[in-house]
Design a protein around this motif. Structure first.
Motif, PDB file in Angstrom:
ATOM      1  N   LYS A   1       7.635  -6.575  28.591  1.00  0.00           N
ATOM      2  CA  LYS A   1       6.920  -5.634  29.617  1.00  0.00           C
ATOM      3  C   LYS A   1       5.925  -6.216  30.050  1.00  0.00           C
ATOM      4  N   ASP A   2       5.043  -7.015  29.375  1.00  0.00           N
ATOM      5  CA  ASP A   2       3.528  -7.722  30.092  1.00  0.00           C
ATOM      6  C   ASP A   2       4.042  -8.386  31.272  1.00  0.00           C
ATOM      7  N   VAL A   3       4.915  -9.064  31.419  1.00  0.00           N
ATOM      8  CA  VAL A   3       5.278  -9.877  32.601  1.00  0.00           C
ATOM      9  C   VAL A   3       5.529  -8.941  33.826  1.00  0.00           C
TER      10      VAL A   3
ATOM     11  N   GLN B   1       4.556  -5.916  34.018  1.00  0.00           N
ATOM     12  CA  GLN B   1       3.347  -5.208  34.499  1.00  0.00           C
ATOM     13  C   GLN B   1       2.562  -6.133  35.553  1.00  0.00           C
ATOM     14  N   LEU B   2       2.561  -7.449  35.136  1.00  0.00           N
ATOM     15  CA  LEU B   2       1.472  -8.381  36.011  1.00  0.00           C
ATOM     16  C   LEU B   2       2.185  -8.452  37.162  1.00  0.00           C
ATOM     17  N   PHE B   3       3.897  -8.512  37.316  1.00  0.00           N
ATOM     18  CA  PHE B   3       4.436  -8.511  38.724  1.00  0.00           C
ATOM     19  C   PHE B   3       3.825  -7.393  39.565  1.00  0.00           C
ATOM     20  N   LEU B   4       3.916  -6.125  38.917  1.00  0.00           N
ATOM     21  CA  LEU B   4       3.532  -4.774  39.722  1.00  0.00           C
ATOM     22  C   LEU B   4       2.130  -5.048  40.050  1.00  0.00           C
ATOM     23  N   GLU B   5       1.287  -5.693  39.231  1.00  0.00           N
ATOM     24  CA  GLU B   5       0.015  -5.620  39.530  1.00  0.00           C
ATOM     25  C   GLU B   5      -0.335  -6.482  40.850  1.00  0.00           C
ATOM     26  N   ILE B   6       0.277  -7.559  40.714  1.00  0.00           N
ATOM     27  CA  ILE B   6       0.222  -8.623  42.127  1.00  0.00           C
ATOM     28  C   ILE B   6       0.938  -7.910  43.018  1.00  0.00           C
ATOM     29  N   GLN B   7       1.566  -6.762  43.327  1.00  0.00           N
ATOM     30  CA  GLN B   7       2.361  -6.107  44.022  1.00  0.00           C
ATOM     31  C   GLN B   7       1.138  -5.251  44.998  1.00  0.00           C
ATOM     32  N   LEU B   8       0.433  -4.766  43.994  1.00  0.00           N
ATOM     33  CA  LEU B   8      -0.806  -3.841  44.290  1.00  0.00           C
ATOM     34  C   LEU B   8      -1.670  -4.402  45.472  1.00  0.00           C
ATOM     35  N   SER B   9      -1.809  -5.796  45.357  1.00  0.00           N
ATOM     36  CA  SER B   9      -2.912  -6.521  46.006  1.00  0.00           C
ATOM     37  C   SER B   9      -2.301  -6.463  47.495  1.00  0.00           C
ATOM     38  N   ILE B  10      -1.157  -6.456  47.869  1.00  0.00           N
ATOM     39  CA  ILE B  10      -0.641  -6.527  49.293  1.00  0.00           C
ATOM     40  C   ILE B  10      -0.532  -5.286  49.902  1.00  0.00           C
ATOM     41  N   ALA B  11      -0.370  -4.112  48.912  1.00  0.00           N
ATOM     42  CA  ALA B  11      -0.514  -2.809  49.493  1.00  0.00           C
ATOM     43  C   ALA B  11      -1.769  -2.210  49.643  1.00  0.00           C
TER      44      ALA B  11
ATOM     45  N   LEU C   1       1.570 -15.174  28.425  1.00  0.00           N
ATOM     46  CA  LEU C   1       2.355 -14.964  29.513  1.00  0.00           C
ATOM     47  C   LEU C   1       3.293 -16.145  30.136  1.00  0.00           C
ATOM     48  N   MET C   2       2.677 -17.223  29.960  1.00  0.00           N
ATOM     49  CA  MET C   2       3.259 -18.524  30.166  1.00  0.00           C
ATOM     50  C   MET C   2       4.551 -18.796  29.346  1.00  0.00           C
ATOM     51  N   ALA C   3       4.388 -18.349  28.114  1.00  0.00           N
ATOM     52  CA  ALA C   3       5.287 -18.544  27.113  1.00  0.00           C
ATOM     53  C   ALA C   3       6.457 -17.408  27.174  1.00  0.00           C
ATOM     54  N   GLN C   4       6.126 -16.554  28.018  1.00  0.00           N
ATOM     55  CA  GLN C   4       7.199 -15.382  28.349  1.00  0.00           C
ATOM     56  C   GLN C   4       7.886 -15.834  29.761  1.00  0.00           C
ATOM     57  N   GLY C   5       7.369 -16.952  30.380  1.00  0.00           N
ATOM     58  CA  GLY C   5       8.031 -17.219  31.385  1.00  0.00           C
ATOM     59  C   GLY C   5       7.569 -16.991  32.685  1.00  0.00           C
ATOM     60  N   VAL C   6       6.111 -16.725  32.814  1.00  0.00           N
ATOM     61  CA  VAL C   6       5.264 -16.818  34.314  1.00  0.00           C
ATOM     62  C   VAL C   6       4.993 -18.165  34.611  1.00  0.00           C
ATOM     63  N   PRO C   7       5.209 -18.398  35.784  1.00  0.00           N
ATOM     64  CA  PRO C   7       4.858 -19.772  36.566  1.00  0.00           C
ATOM     65  C   PRO C   7       3.334 -20.041  36.045  1.00  0.00           C
TER      66      PRO C   7
ATOM     67  N   ALA D   1      -3.898 -13.546  35.994  1.00  0.00           N
ATOM     68  CA  ALA D   1      -3.974 -13.124  34.722  1.00  0.00           C
ATOM     69  C   ALA D   1      -5.323 -13.438  34.135  1.00  0.00           C
ATOM     70  N   LYS D   2      -5.788 -14.763  34.292  1.00  0.00           N
ATOM     71  CA  LYS D   2      -7.128 -15.219  34.042  1.00  0.00           C
ATOM     72  C   LYS D   2      -8.074 -14.315  34.660  1.00  0.00           C
ATOM     73  N   LYS D   3      -8.073 -14.165  36.191  1.00  0.00           N
ATOM     74  CA  LYS D   3      -9.060 -13.250  36.844  1.00  0.00           C
ATOM     75  C   LYS D   3      -9.071 -12.090  36.308  1.00  0.00           C
ATOM     76  N   ARG D   4      -7.855 -11.345  35.917  1.00  0.00           N
ATOM     77  CA  ARG D   4      -7.875 -10.110  35.315  1.00  0.00           C
ATOM     78  C   ARG D   4      -8.765  -9.986  33.907  1.00  0.00           C
ATOM     79  N   THR D   5      -8.363 -11.011  33.038  1.00  0.00           N
ATOM     80  CA  THR D   5      -9.096 -11.003  31.703  1.00  0.00           C
ATOM     81  C   THR D   5     -10.714 -11.117  32.066  1.00  0.00           C
ATOM     82  N   GLN D   6     -11.012 -11.848  32.915  1.00  0.00           N
ATOM     83  CA  GLN D   6     -12.521 -12.106  33.106  1.00  0.00           C
ATOM     84  C   GLN D   6     -13.232 -10.804  33.531  1.00  0.00           C
TER      85      GLN D   6
END
Length: 274
Positions: free
Chosen positions: A135-137, A139-149, A239-245, A252-257
């Protein structure tokens, strides 16, 4: 897996029996059951036994292609892809540090997504089938899409409707999408104001609360809990362990910061140090 998650009960029973005899045996079984259940849920969330044998290279390629193709489709929802959308996608590619070959692939995916006949539903169904237990992956995907919109802070009704479709294909409700959207917009404002803090004063407390997804009257304990949950969801190693490139982890790093900065601001404010 459910049948295999019994070692907690076995070990708990043995230790309990050795320490407290029959009462310890019963207590040990109960504690072991809780441990087995928590372990099983985490194991299944990470993909179960299939995660041990999956091809991460293929998964990461699917993540890259689906990310940029969906970005192109959302940009096209305005009726015409503006220079701002292209610039945003280019900036995003630059931030990821893609090499020339990866940039060409990303640009090709973006163009595919802009096509009128792009099979968005089928592409996202394949993506969801691959990552449905992570689910976290998703969610990250959906958060990325928000940037272009949200290019220049503007989102059209058509883009919002398309985001609702994307969220639905990934098993997110409309309410969950709205929460992510509000958090993304708050993060953008918070990050911008934080970078200009030397000239504009403290970053907005309201944005900090919204970034963390809590109300301003939240207790200190609940605030810390929300902070820790968000940090765990966006932890790059997880996230990397779950298959995120690897290159996508900068998001994700920027988000955590920003999450950490928002929490520290609120914690200091509440303790009277700010």
């Amino acid at each position: 897996m459910k049948g295999d998650a019994v070692w907690g009960k076995i070990l708990g029973a043995l230790f309990g029996l050795a320490l407290l005899k029959l009462p310890g045996l019963l207590l040990g079984i109960l504690i072991g059951h809780w441990f087995d259940r928590a372990f099983r849920l985490q194991f299944e969330q990470n993909g179960g036994f299939s995660a041990l044998f999956r091809d991460n290279t293929d998964e990461q390629g699917l993540f890259r292609y689906t990310t940029f193709a969906t970005m192109g489709h959302i940009a096209k929802a305005t009726g015409v892809v503006t220079s701002s959308h292209i610039q945003q996608a280019t900036v995003f590619m630059d931030q990821l540090g893609l090499d020339s070959s990866q940039q060409r692939e990303a640009q090709a995916a973006f163009r595919d997504g802009k096509a009128v006949n792009f099979p968005l539903r089928q592409q996202l169904q394949q993506f969801y089938h691959t990552y449905r237990r992570r689910k976290d992956v998703l969610q990250l995907f959906l958060e990325i899409q928000l940037s272009i919109a949200n290019v220049n802070g503007n989102m059209t009704t058509a883009q919002y409707g398309l985001l609702q479709q994307v969220a639905g294909y990934l098993n997110f409700s409309a309410a969950q999408l709205d929460m992510l959207l509000q958090a993304y917009q708050a993060q953008s404002r918070f990050s911008s104001r934080s970078n200009q803090r030397h000239s504009t004063g403290q970053a907005s407390l309201a944005d900090a609360y919204q970034l963390l997804g809590v109300s301003q009257d939240v207790s200190d304990t609940a605030l810390k809990k929300a902070y820790r949950k968000l940090m765990a969801q966006h932890h790059p190693d997880k996230l990397m362990a779950q298959g995120v490139p690897a290159e996508m982890l900068d998001v994700a790093k920027k988000r955590t910061q920003d999450i950490q900065a928002a929490y520290e601001l609120l914690r200091q404010k509440r303790s009277g140090k700010a």
